[in-house]
Motif scaffolding. Structure first.
Motif, PDB file in Angstrom:
ATOM      1  N   VAL A  21      53.850  27.732  42.840  1.00 21.91           N
ATOM      2  CA  VAL A  21      53.790  26.266  42.801  1.00 21.91           C
ATOM      3  C   VAL A  21      52.396  25.781  43.190  1.00 21.91           C
ATOM      4  O   VAL A  21      51.817  24.913  42.534  1.00 21.91           O
ATOM      5  CB  VAL A  21      54.864  25.655  43.723  1.00 21.91           C
ATOM      6  N   VAL A  22      51.841  26.353  44.247  1.00 31.72           N
ATOM      7  CA  VAL A  22      50.500  25.956  44.689  1.00 31.72           C
ATOM      8  C   VAL A  22      49.480  26.273  43.601  1.00 31.72           C
ATOM      9  O   VAL A  22      48.617  25.455  43.288  1.00 31.72           O
ATOM     10  CB  VAL A  22      50.129  26.648  46.022  1.00 31.72           C
ATOM     11  N   ALA A  23      49.594  27.450  42.998  1.00 31.55           N
ATOM     12  CA  ALA A  23      48.667  27.841  41.929  1.00 31.55           C
ATOM     13  C   ALA A  23      48.753  26.876  40.745  1.00 31.55           C
ATOM     14  O   ALA A  23      47.729  26.460  40.203  1.00 31.55           O
ATOM     15  CB  ALA A  23      48.963  29.264  41.475  1.00 31.55           C
ATOM     16  N   LYS A  24      49.969  26.508  40.362  1.00 28.42           N
ATOM     17  CA  LYS A  24      50.137  25.584  39.233  1.00 28.42           C
ATOM     18  C   LYS A  24      49.533  24.226  39.540  1.00 28.42           C
ATOM     19  O   LYS A  24      48.902  23.605  38.687  1.00 28.42           O
ATOM     20  CB  LYS A  24      51.611  25.433  38.882  1.00 28.42           C
ATOM     21  N   ARG A  25      49.709  23.744  40.765  1.00 28.71           N
ATOM     22  CA  ARG A  25      49.152  22.436  41.125  1.00 28.71           C
ATOM     23  C   ARG A  25      47.625  22.465  41.169  1.00 28.71           C
ATOM     24  O   ARG A  25      46.972  21.449  40.951  1.00 28.71           O
ATOM     25  CB  ARG A  25      49.722  21.965  42.457  1.00 28.71           C
ATOM     26  N   LEU A  26      47.070  23.645  41.452  1.00 25.89           N
ATOM     27  CA  LEU A  26      45.614  23.802  41.422  1.00 25.89           C
ATOM     28  C   LEU A  26      45.101  24.100  40.020  1.00 25.89           C
ATOM     29  O   LEU A  26      43.893  24.171  39.794  1.00 25.89           O
ATOM     30  CB  LEU A  26      45.188  24.955  42.342  1.00 25.89           C
ATOM     31  N   ARG A  30      48.416  32.831  39.630  1.00 19.62           N
ATOM     32  CA  ARG A  30      48.830  33.494  40.869  1.00 19.62           C
ATOM     33  C   ARG A  30      47.814  34.572  41.242  1.00 19.62           C
ATOM     34  O   ARG A  30      47.498  34.764  42.400  1.00 19.62           O
ATOM     35  CB  ARG A  30      50.214  34.130  40.698  1.00 19.62           C
ATOM     36  N   ARG A  31      47.289  35.241  40.251  1.00 13.60           N
ATOM     37  CA  ARG A  31      46.284  36.276  40.491  1.00 13.60           C
ATOM     38  C   ARG A  31      45.060  35.676  41.192  1.00 13.60           C
ATOM     39  O   ARG A  31      44.515  36.252  42.125  1.00 13.60           O
ATOM     40  CB  ARG A  31      45.876  36.932  39.157  1.00 13.60           C
ATOM     41  N   TRP A  32      44.633  34.515  40.732  1.00 12.18           N
ATOM     42  CA  TRP A  32      43.504  33.835  41.356  1.00 12.18           C
ATOM     43  C   TRP A  32      43.811  33.537  42.818  1.00 12.18           C
ATOM     44  O   TRP A  32      42.942  33.676  43.685  1.00 12.18           O
ATOM     45  CB  TRP A  32      43.193  32.541  40.608  1.00 12.18           C
ATOM     46  N   MET A  36      41.773  34.812  46.003  1.00 14.36           N
ATOM     47  CA  MET A  36      41.240  33.837  46.940  1.00 14.36           C
ATOM     48  C   MET A  36      41.657  34.189  48.371  1.00 14.36           C
ATOM     49  O   MET A  36      40.876  34.052  49.311  1.00 14.36           O
ATOM     50  CB  MET A  36      41.734  32.435  46.562  1.00 14.36           C
ATOM     51  N   PHE A  37      42.888  34.663  48.548  1.00 11.88           N
ATOM     52  CA  PHE A  37      43.346  35.072  49.881  1.00 11.88           C
ATOM     53  C   PHE A  37      42.497  36.216  50.443  1.00 11.88           C
ATOM     54  O   PHE A  37      42.313  36.323  51.652  1.00 11.88           O
ATOM     55  CB  PHE A  37      44.806  35.517  49.853  1.00 11.88           C
ATOM     56  N   ASP A  38      41.963  37.053  49.562  1.00 13.02           N
ATOM     57  CA  ASP A  38      41.125  38.182  49.990  1.00 13.02           C
ATOM     58  C   ASP A  38      39.677  37.772  50.259  1.00 13.02           C
ATOM     59  O   ASP A  38      38.915  38.540  50.828  1.00 13.02           O
ATOM     60  CB  ASP A  38      41.131  39.291  48.927  1.00 13.02           C
ATOM     61  N   ASN A  39      39.299  36.566  49.869  1.00 12.94           N
ATOM     62  CA  ASN A  39      37.927  36.098  50.004  1.00 12.94           C
ATOM     63  C   ASN A  39      37.697  35.483  51.389  1.00 12.94           C
ATOM     64  O   ASN A  39      38.316  34.481  51.731  1.00 12.94           O
ATOM     65  CB  ASN A  39      37.637  35.058  48.917  1.00 12.94           C
TER      66      ASN A  39
END
Length: 110
Positions: A21-26, A30-32, A36-39
């Protein structure tokens, strides 16, 4: 140094919204999101956008946001910094009175 990606990931997981849901709103994948969590140096604009989506204030978690916000709201060269609420209220009332007078003048000419 803070790992922004981990901080954001923890907040997203605690928000109750799914990563999808967060990915779609952005408008990201999901891969991105996982990349991003690893960055450790996630862009501040991205952090703020995610915070808006999940209704989370990251300023308590990420130190850079506190310094950025305090600098962005104070303009030492602005001539309006020293003005009080009373000053602006009076200025507004004066402009409103002038506007009403102008309306009366223009409506009486018709």
């Amino acid at each position: 140094m803070q790992h922004r990606g981990e901080i954001v990931e923890q907040a997203v997981r605690q928000s109750g919204l799914s990563i999808t849901v967060v990915a779609k709103r952005l408008r990201k994948s999901r891969r991105w999101m996982y990349l991003m969590f690893d960055n450790p140096q996630v862009d501040i604009d991205t952090v703020l956008a995610i915070g808006t989506i999940i209704h989370h204030d990251f300023s308590a978690d990420i130190k850079e946001l506190n310094t950025m916000r305090s600098n962005s709201f104070s303009d030492p060269e602005s001539p309006y910094n020293g003005q009080t609420k009373e000053y602006w209220k009076n200025k507004y009332l004066k402009l409103l009175e002038d506007y009403n007078e102008l309306l009366k003048k223009t409506s009486s000419k018709k």
